[in-house]
Design an enzyme around this catalytic site. Structure first.
Site, PDB file in Angstrom:
ATOM      1  N   SER A 100     -11.131  -0.381   0.155  1.00 21.53           N
ATOM      2  CA  SER A 100      -9.858  -0.944   0.137  1.00 21.53           C
ATOM      3  C   SER A 100      -9.698  -2.137  -1.070  1.00 21.53           C
ATOM      4  O   SER A 100      -8.536  -2.488  -1.361  1.00 21.53           O
ATOM      5  CB  SER A 100      -9.422  -1.330   1.522  1.00 21.53           C
ATOM      6  OG  SER A 100     -10.413  -2.220   2.044  1.00 21.53           O
ATOM      7  N   ASP A 142     -14.014   6.644   6.538  1.00 27.70           N
ATOM      8  CA  ASP A 142     -12.562   5.622   6.573  1.00 27.70           C
ATOM      9  C   ASP A 142     -11.860   6.103   5.114  1.00 27.70           C
ATOM     10  O   ASP A 142     -12.361   5.735   4.058  1.00 27.70           O
ATOM     11  CB  ASP A 142     -12.565   4.425   6.481  1.00 27.70           C
ATOM     12  CG  ASP A 142     -11.177   3.751   6.950  1.00 27.70           C
ATOM     13  OD1 ASP A 142     -10.221   4.437   6.105  1.00 27.70           O
ATOM     14  OD2 ASP A 142     -10.932   2.728   7.612  1.00 27.70           O
ATOM     15  N   HIS A 190      -7.235   4.525   2.080  1.00 29.73           N
ATOM     16  CA  HIS A 190      -6.810   4.487   0.756  1.00 29.73           C
ATOM     17  C   HIS A 190      -6.605   5.677  -0.097  1.00 29.73           C
ATOM     18  O   HIS A 190      -5.808   5.542  -1.165  1.00 29.73           O
ATOM     19  CB  HIS A 190      -7.200   3.366   0.118  1.00 29.73           C
ATOM     20  CG  HIS A 190      -6.939   2.059   0.844  1.00 29.73           C
ATOM     21  ND1 HIS A 190      -5.806   1.282   0.520  1.00 29.73           N
ATOM     22  CD2 HIS A 190      -7.820   1.297   1.724  1.00 29.73           C
ATOM     23  CE1 HIS A 190      -5.897   0.301   1.547  1.00 29.73           C
ATOM     24  NE2 HIS A 190      -7.089   0.291   2.132  1.00 29.73           N
ATOM     25  N   HIS A 202     -14.081  -2.004   6.234  1.00 22.55           N
ATOM     26  CA  HIS A 202     -13.147  -2.752   6.543  1.00 22.55           C
ATOM     27  C   HIS A 202     -13.402  -3.197   7.926  1.00 22.55           C
ATOM     28  O   HIS A 202     -14.115  -2.875   8.667  1.00 22.55           O
ATOM     29  CB  HIS A 202     -11.936  -1.667   6.660  1.00 22.55           C
ATOM     30  CG  HIS A 202     -10.623  -2.280   7.031  1.00 22.55           C
ATOM     31  ND1 HIS A 202      -9.861  -2.295   8.325  1.00 22.55           N
ATOM     32  CD2 HIS A 202      -9.354  -2.832   6.191  1.00 22.55           C
ATOM     33  CE1 HIS A 202      -8.891  -2.896   8.276  1.00 22.55           C
ATOM     34  NE2 HIS A 202      -8.706  -3.212   6.995  1.00 22.55           N
ATOM     35  N   ASN A 248       0.845  -1.145   0.075  1.00 21.32           N
ATOM     36  CA  ASN A 248      -0.060   0.006  -0.052  1.00 21.32           C
ATOM     37  C   ASN A 248       0.971   1.168   0.048  1.00 21.32           C
ATOM     38  O   ASN A 248       0.282   2.212   0.420  1.00 21.32           O
ATOM     39  CB  ASN A 248      -0.912  -0.204   1.051  1.00 21.32           C
ATOM     40  CG  ASN A 248      -1.612  -1.467   1.225  1.00 21.32           C
ATOM     41  OD1 ASN A 248      -2.401  -1.564   0.236  1.00 21.32           O
ATOM     42  ND2 ASN A 248      -1.811  -1.609   2.420  1.00 21.32           N
ATOM     43  N   LYS A 300      -0.345   3.698   4.882  1.00 22.51           N
ATOM     44  CA  LYS A 300      -0.339   3.252   3.483  1.00 22.51           C
ATOM     45  C   LYS A 300       0.404   4.323   2.375  1.00 22.51           C
ATOM     46  O   LYS A 300       1.729   4.571   2.555  1.00 22.51           O
ATOM     47  CB  LYS A 300      -1.852   3.316   3.134  1.00 22.51           C
ATOM     48  CG  LYS A 300      -2.287   1.906   3.819  1.00 22.51           C
ATOM     49  CD  LYS A 300      -3.630   1.573   3.939  1.00 22.51           C
ATOM     50  CE  LYS A 300      -3.845   0.191   4.591  1.00 22.51           C
ATOM     51  NZ  LYS A 300      -5.096   0.085   5.324  1.00 22.51           N
ATOM     52  N   GLU A 304     -16.443   3.949   3.680  1.00 27.52           N
ATOM     53  CA  GLU A 304     -15.194   4.274   3.059  1.00 27.52           C
ATOM     54  C   GLU A 304     -15.165   5.288   1.964  1.00 27.52           C
ATOM     55  O   GLU A 304     -15.948   5.182   1.228  1.00 27.52           O
ATOM     56  CB  GLU A 304     -14.351   2.960   2.684  1.00 27.52           C
ATOM     57  CG  GLU A 304     -14.035   2.102   3.717  1.00 27.52           C
ATOM     58  CD  GLU A 304     -13.250   0.955   3.547  1.00 27.52           C
ATOM     59  OE1 GLU A 304     -12.570   0.782   2.399  1.00 27.52           O
ATOM     60  OE2 GLU A 304     -13.420  -0.077   4.217  1.00 27.52           O
TER      61      GLU A 304
HETATM   62  C1  LIG Z   1      -5.551  -0.845   6.271  1.00 32.49           C
HETATM   63  C2  LIG Z   1      -6.824  -0.299   6.721  1.00 32.49           C
HETATM   64  C3  LIG Z   1      -7.148   0.305   7.897  1.00 32.49           C
HETATM   65  C4  LIG Z   1      -5.923  -0.124   9.173  1.00 32.49           C
HETATM   66  O1  LIG Z   1      -4.974   0.909   9.034  1.00 32.49           O
HETATM   67  P1  LIG Z   1      -3.681   0.499   9.624  1.00 32.49           P
HETATM   68  O2  LIG Z   1      -3.115   1.678  10.077  1.00 32.49           O
HETATM   69  O3  LIG Z   1      -2.915  -0.429   8.877  1.00 32.49           O
HETATM   70  O4  LIG Z   1      -4.145  -0.258  11.108  1.00 32.49           O
HETATM   71  C5  LIG Z   1      -8.300   0.741   8.314  1.00 32.49           C
HETATM   72  N1  LIG Z   1      -9.314   1.015   7.154  1.00 32.49           N
HETATM   73  C6  LIG Z   1      -9.067   0.592   6.160  1.00 32.49           C
HETATM   74  C7  LIG Z   1     -10.165   0.988   4.798  1.00 32.49           C
HETATM   75  C8  LIG Z   1      -7.832  -0.043   5.268  1.00 32.49           C
HETATM   76  O5  LIG Z   1      -7.785  -0.434   4.378  1.00 32.49           O
END
Ligand SMILES: *Cc1c(COP(=O)(O)O)cnc(C)c1O
Length: 387
Positions: free
Chosen positions: A184, A209, A212, A135, A49, A240, A180
């Site tokens: 993801s 969220d 990404h 997620h 990522n 990421k 989101e």
């Molecule tokens: C990777 C991810 C997370 C978690 O983030 P980290 O910092 O890796 O714990 C949360 N939400 C989504 C949509 C993700 O893809």
């Protein structure tokens, strides 16, 4: 001690094996921004990522060293004890301004932030309306709160609106929409402008969220939720495209106060270490300047999708640098992943329960550091596969 008290573990592991769902850790050694070695073989990595290749950027590495030198390896305590340094506060101020939000608060990781922030936002009388594909970290937060939850079909905001219309009958303490910005596993976006309108119209809280999109999309690459009024809370990660580690919440000053006072996952954990704060600060400084990299990433994505379609592969709903190659069958997906590895390509198979049943896939994640040749090598391997 009862002899059979570990039986649950044997059963769970056996179930994973039988169902072809066994997971195991496979070590790799990083070579550069887009290559790793595994078992002595060099592989082009299409599963990370690190969308802008920042994890290996000299400025981030230097900042990590510099901040560690100056402030130490650890932050010594939670934020409310002695773990808040001026660098933690500066980072939050910088981030809030860069993203066009009133306030920002840093968390340990995206997983931890989603799990704990949602749990402290909800109670048993709350009603959560969430996208079917959110997620797992958000699901954990919702489960922890024991709030009632209804899922709407993926990105189907007509469905969401029906659920919002019916929500009043349940007289919830509050309604929280959880989704989101850029999904993801599918690489498609949600309609933030309509989500904002729906939240306003029905008096719901909107929680997004942005994991990404941060670094890659939105104004100056600061995420799709940057400078977007009408969203109540954003969670994003520095793990990421920012190339380091940690997470953040964007919100109002009041919500920030609430989280500092009432969010266990903020209160009872050690503050992020200085080295990590340094790397994040360096990443945030660079990201607005990476327009060319973002442009490359878009081009690489458009090109790869078009080529995959001409080879007859299904890339689902992707419109971004995240491109699923949806195979459906778990075994077939694993075989393709193994084939790609033999051809010098690291592309991990993603299977249920991470994605819905029957949608097992190779999740291709592009980086602006990938070259056209590397993408062609991937395409060649996919073209010559006859599984
Ligand atoms: C990777 C991810 C997370 C978690 O983030 P980290 O910092 O890796 O714990 C949360 N939400 C989504 C949509 C993700 O893809």
């Amino acid at each position: 001690m009862k002899p059979n008290q570990w039986e649950f573990m044997d059963r769970a592991l056996e179930e994973r094996k039988q169902g072809g769902r066994w997971r195991s850790l496979q070590a790799v050694e990083p070579v550069d921004g887009v290559r790793v070695t595994r078992r002595g073989q060099t592989l082009i990595n299409f599963s990370a990522n690190d969308y802008l290749g920042l994890s290996k950027h000299p400025a981030l590495i230097r900042a990590t060293q510099d901040y560690t030198q100056r402030y130490g390896a650890g932050s010594t305590a939670s934020r409310l004890v002695t773990g808040t340094y001026s660098i933690h506060q500066q980072l939050e101020d910088t981030l809030a301004i860069a993203c066009g939000w009133e306030a920002a608060l840093v968390f340990s990781s995206g997983f931890q932030a989603n799990a704990t922030v949602l749990a402290s936002l909800l109670d048993r009388e709350a009603l959560v309306l969430c996208d079917r594909l959110i997620h797992n970290s958000m699901i954990q937060g919702i489960l922890l709160s024991r709030a009632r939850v209804l899922r709407f079909q993926h990105n189907d905001l007509d469905h969401l609106e029906k659920l919002l219309q019916r929500a009043a009958h349940r007289s919830p303490s509050r309604v929280v929409i959880v989704t989101e910005s850029l999904f993801s596993m599918d690489g498609d976006r949600s309609d933030l402008s309509r989500l904002t309108h729906l939240a306003q119209q029905y008096g719901a809280i909107l929680y997004v969220d942005d994991a990404h999109a941060m670094g890659v999309l939105g104004r100056q690459g600061m995420g799709l939720t940057a400078h977007q009024p009408g969203i109540d809370l954003v969670v994003g990660t520095f793990g990421k495209a920012c190339g380091c580690f940690g997470a953040y919440v964007l919100c109002s000053a009041k919500i920030r106060e609430y989280l500092i006072n009432c969010c266990p996952g903020f209160i009872y954990t050690t503050a992020l270490p200085p080295g990590v704060i340094g790397a994040i600060a360096a990443a945030l400084e660079r990201i607005p300047t990476l327009e060319q990299e973002r442009h490359n990433l878009t081009q690489l994505g458009n090109n790869l999708r078009a080529q995959l379609h001409s080879l007859g592969y299904d890339t689902g709903l992707s419109t971004s640098h995240i491109i699923p190659v949806i195979m459906g069958d778990d075994d077939k997906t694993l075989r393709l992943s193994h084939w790609l590895e033999e051809q010098g390509i690291l592309a991990t198979a993603i299977r249920p329960p991470t994605v819905p049943l029957g949608t097992a896939r190779i999740r291709l994640a592009l980086s602006s550091a990938h070259t056209g040749d590397q993408v062609n090598q991937l395409l060649h391997a996919l073209q010559t596969w006859n599984g």
